[in-house]
Enzyme design. Structure first.
Site, mmCIF file in Angstrom:
data_model
loop_
_atom_site.group_PDB
_atom_site.id
_atom_site.type_symbol
_atom_site.label_atom_id
_atom_site.label_comp_id
_atom_site.label_asym_id
_atom_site.label_seq_id
_atom_site.Cartn_x
_atom_site.Cartn_y
_atom_site.Cartn_z
ATOM 1 N N GLY A 1 15.720 5.204 -35.942
ATOM 2 C CA GLY A 1 15.267 6.343 -35.261
ATOM 3 C C GLY A 1 14.136 6.817 -36.156
ATOM 4 N N CYS A 16 19.447 0.672 -39.224
ATOM 5 C CA CYS A 16 18.711 1.742 -39.985
ATOM 6 C C CYS A 16 19.460 3.101 -39.506
ATOM 7 C CB CYS A 16 17.431 1.517 -39.414
ATOM 8 S SG CYS A 16 16.386 2.566 -40.536
ATOM 9 N N TYR A 17 18.395 4.139 -38.609
ATOM 10 C CA TYR A 17 19.256 5.393 -38.648
ATOM 11 C C TYR A 17 20.615 5.047 -38.000
ATOM 12 C CZ TYR A 17 19.616 9.834 -36.401
ATOM 13 O OH TYR A 17 20.175 11.385 -36.006
ATOM 14 N N HIS A 49 16.252 -4.819 -40.439
ATOM 15 C CA HIS A 49 15.811 -4.839 -38.969
ATOM 16 C C HIS A 49 16.138 -5.905 -38.332
ATOM 17 C CE1 HIS A 49 14.536 -0.557 -37.851
ATOM 18 N NE2 HIS A 49 14.352 -0.652 -39.196
ATOM 19 N N GLU A 52 15.898 -7.201 -35.570
ATOM 20 C CA GLU A 52 15.451 -7.551 -34.194
ATOM 21 C C GLU A 52 13.727 -7.874 -34.331
ATOM 22 O OE1 GLU A 52 16.246 -4.673 -35.566
ATOM 23 O OE2 GLU A 52 14.802 -2.909 -35.085
ATOM 24 N N SER A 75 -10.209 -6.830 -18.293
ATOM 25 C CA SER A 75 -10.964 -6.859 -19.517
ATOM 26 C C SER A 75 -11.046 -8.171 -19.917
ATOM 27 C CB SER A 75 -10.101 -6.216 -20.409
ATOM 28 O OG SER A 75 -8.653 -6.917 -20.608
ATOM 29 N N GLY A 76 -10.388 -9.355 -19.306
ATOM 30 C CA GLY A 76 -10.679 -10.689 -19.918
ATOM 31 C C GLY A 76 -9.432 -11.052 -20.606
ATOM 32 N N GLY A 77 -8.706 -10.068 -20.962
ATOM 33 C CA GLY A 77 -7.471 -10.317 -21.756
ATOM 34 C C GLY A 77 -6.186 -10.756 -21.002
ATOM 35 N N VAL A 78 -5.266 -11.277 -21.856
ATOM 36 C CA VAL A 78 -4.028 -11.955 -21.060
ATOM 37 C C VAL A 78 -3.071 -11.048 -20.257
ATOM 38 C CG1 VAL A 78 -2.613 -11.952 -23.097
ATOM 39 C CG2 VAL A 78 -2.031 -13.726 -21.211
ATOM 40 N N ASP A 79 -3.117 -9.759 -20.744
ATOM 41 C CA ASP A 79 -2.354 -8.710 -19.876
ATOM 42 C C ASP A 79 -2.989 -8.320 -18.478
ATOM 43 O OD1 ASP A 79 -0.841 -8.860 -22.191
ATOM 44 O OD2 ASP A 79 -1.777 -6.925 -22.866
ATOM 45 N N SER A 80 -4.246 -8.185 -18.474
ATOM 46 C CA SER A 80 -4.854 -7.734 -17.348
ATOM 47 C C SER A 80 -5.075 -8.932 -16.444
ATOM 48 C CB SER A 80 -6.060 -6.717 -17.565
ATOM 49 O OG SER A 80 -6.926 -7.771 -18.184
ATOM 50 N N LYS A 96 4.409 -9.152 -25.420
ATOM 51 C CA LYS A 96 2.932 -10.096 -25.327
ATOM 52 C C LYS A 96 3.492 -11.591 -25.078
ATOM 53 C CE LYS A 96 -1.058 -9.804 -25.803
ATOM 54 N NZ LYS A 96 -1.781 -8.843 -24.963
#
Ligand code: XMP
Length: 514
Positions: free
Chosen positions: A51, A78-79, A165, A167, A222-227, A370
């Site tokens: 945190g 951590c926290y 961490h 993770e 946008s041409g990016g992988v996500d969109s 991602k």
């Protein structure tokens, strides 16, 4: 099941993701009424996340100490570890701050360090406070050169605490550590896990139909992988109820418009609407230097344009429109995703959305990281070129230009950006780097060009590796590749006097400069 209690960590979801990848059922909960929820869920293990604050701060999220009496194994990270130590009468102090890589020396293995087979391993740290005195019943399992209690345990009560961490991908044996906690300490059996594209598509269809049987999706690409992945999911879910929009706003990489046409018109047979809005964007950004303001202005302008188009189209076909965005989970977290999390940046497609948005929103890959989005893209049959594209931020190159974004500076950034990409491709390193880009720093320095004094702008190169975006380290590119980039940029891009290489890890530095 393992329950992760989220104290506002940037990586709480990532802890869940790692466990889920291992084949553990996970549930992430907030701190309110946590003990009762954990009991109801019949958890076999608990993880207390990190945190952003100190246990001594007024706003510090706490948890009922009864949690330690549930006889369920607990791992504090951590926290989470500091809070455990604090509540169990250990001592936490503002310590030697550590951000980024460190070496952990294992002193006693217990079950959590089983199969580590090394004396030391590389791990990622991000903390200001540290546990300086262990609570009664605890013993030390690992240290670093800076802190004594990098890992500790109360074996009898099955309570474990770690300062690093496990993770994040840069902690080399992080997955093994979490597996040991799940299997060896909690006694869980691992199950096979796979991403169900079919389920994602069905879900999108369901939501789209809730928005109206004849409703149409406006997909901002946008041409990016996500969109692109989001658009293809929507295409599979609701077929021709899809309108693709690409904003040609002058803030994208060179050649993006061509790529968008290639992916959608030529490969998928769906013609995008290209909106020419360069003037509108540069006008709105005139005189703006604050990064957050840039983000908000750009976010608002995008929405304004989408709403304008939706209105125009609805006049013609009289159907309800909703907006699809390729937001992914790291965008959500870094724009303050959970109750106690600190705000890092208002990513424009999350935090930058106007409060009163007229269009309803659908984000098909909002819960994926991602690398998972890429996996979905593969399953959807997208080309490797599209799948392996570098992520590009929603506000575009505006946040890679420190200070005011003018047409002239944007052109310089695009030119330098093309050089960097060309040289990375030429050296066969494209798949090895996660993102690469030049930053126009706004700083000026002196140079000598052709015997003349030249006073021009410094460009910083940011080139790094990552897979889930939550942590990153700078790419060790061959010196000759860096030299080539540097020489070409100072020679070919007007107004540039010097090129420097950014060697900061994330954390502490974010990937983008703004
Ligand atoms: P940072 O700079 O936050 O970047 O470490 C993490 C990832 O997110 C991208 N990024 C953004 N994406 N809107 C976006 O859609 C934004 O405002 C934004 N800021 C950063 C960045 O390129 C990297 O991949």
């Amino acid at each position: 099941m393992i329950v992760v209690v989220d104290f506002g960590s940037q990586t709480a979801h990532l802890i869940g993701r790692r466990l889920s990848d291992l084949g553990v059922e996970v549930k992430i909960i907030g701190t309110i009424d946590a003990v009762r929820k954990i009991e109801n869920l019949k958890a076999q293990g608990i993880i207390l996340s990190g945190g952003p604050v100190s246990v001594y701060e007024k706003s510090a999220p706490k948890i009922n100490s009864q949690i330690f009496e549930l006889k369920i194994p607990i791992l504090g990270i951590c926290y989470g570890w500091q809070l455990m130590a604090f509540l169990l009468k250990g001592l936490v102090e503002s310590g030697k701050k550590e951000y980024g890589p460190t070496q952990i020396k294992v002193l006693k293995k217990g079950k959590v360090f089983k199969k580590f087979n090394v004396e030391k391993f590389g791990a990622w740290m991000s903390h200001g406070d540290e546990v300086v005195k262990l609570p009664p019943g605890f013993e030390c399992l690992a240290s670093t050169s800076k802190i004594k209690f990098a890992a500790a345990a109360n074996f009898e009560k099955r309570l474990y605490g770690i300062q690093f961490h496990p993770e994040v991908e840069h902690t080399k044996k992080g997955k093994l550590f979490l597996k040991n906690f799940a299997v060896e300490v909690c006694g869980l059996k691992l199950i096979n896990k796979s991403i169900e594209v079919g389920a994602i598509i069905n879900n999108v269809r369901k939501v789209a139909n809730q928005y109206g049987e004849n409703s149409k999706a406006i997909v901002a690409i946008s041409g990016g992988v996500d969109s692109t992945v989001s658009a293809v999911i929507v295409a599979r879910a609701i077929g021709n109820r899809l309108i693709l929009i690409y904003c040609d706003n002058g803030l994208m990489r060179r050649g993006t418009k061509k790529e968008v046409n290639q992916i959608f018109k030529e490969d998928l047979g769906i013609k995008p609407i290209i909106v020419r809005c360069k003037g509108e964007f540069f006008k709105a950004l005139k005189g703006v230097v604050d990064p957050e303001k840039k983000r908000l202005i750009i976010g608002k302008l995008y929405i304004k344009i989408f709403e304008r188009i939706a209105k125009k189209l609805s006049k013609k076909d009289k159907t309800e429109k909703f907006l699809v965005q390729g937001t992914i989970y790291s965008d959500v977290i870094e724009s303050k995703g959970t109750d106690h999390a600190g705000m890092i940046k208002s990513h424009h497609n999350v935090g930058g959305l106007p409060e009163k948005m007229k269009l309803k929103l659908l984000e098909p890959v909002r819960h994926l990281y991602k690398d998972e989005v890429r996996e979905v893209g593969r399953q959807l049959g997208l080309s490797e070129t599209t799948i392996n594209k570098q992520p590009f931020p929603g506000p575009g190159l505006a946040i890679r230009i420190i200070g005011e974004v003018s047409v002239k500076r944007a052109k310089r950034q695009q030119q330098a950006d093309s050089i960097v990409l060309e040289e990375i491709r030429r050296a066969g390193l494209y798949k090895k780097v996660f993102q690469s880009f030049p930053v126009l720093t706004g700083v000026k320095s002196t140079a000598v060009k052709g015997d003349h004094r030249f006073y021009g702008e410094v460009i910083a190169l940011r080139i790094y590796g990552s897979s889930d975006i939550m942590s990153a380290s700078w790419s060790r590119l061959p010196a000759e590749v860096l030299q080539k980039m540097s020489s070409r940029i100072v020679n070919e891009v007007e107004g540039v006097s010097r090129v420097v290489y950014d060697i900061t890890t994330k954390p502490p530095a974010t990937m983008e400069w703004e």
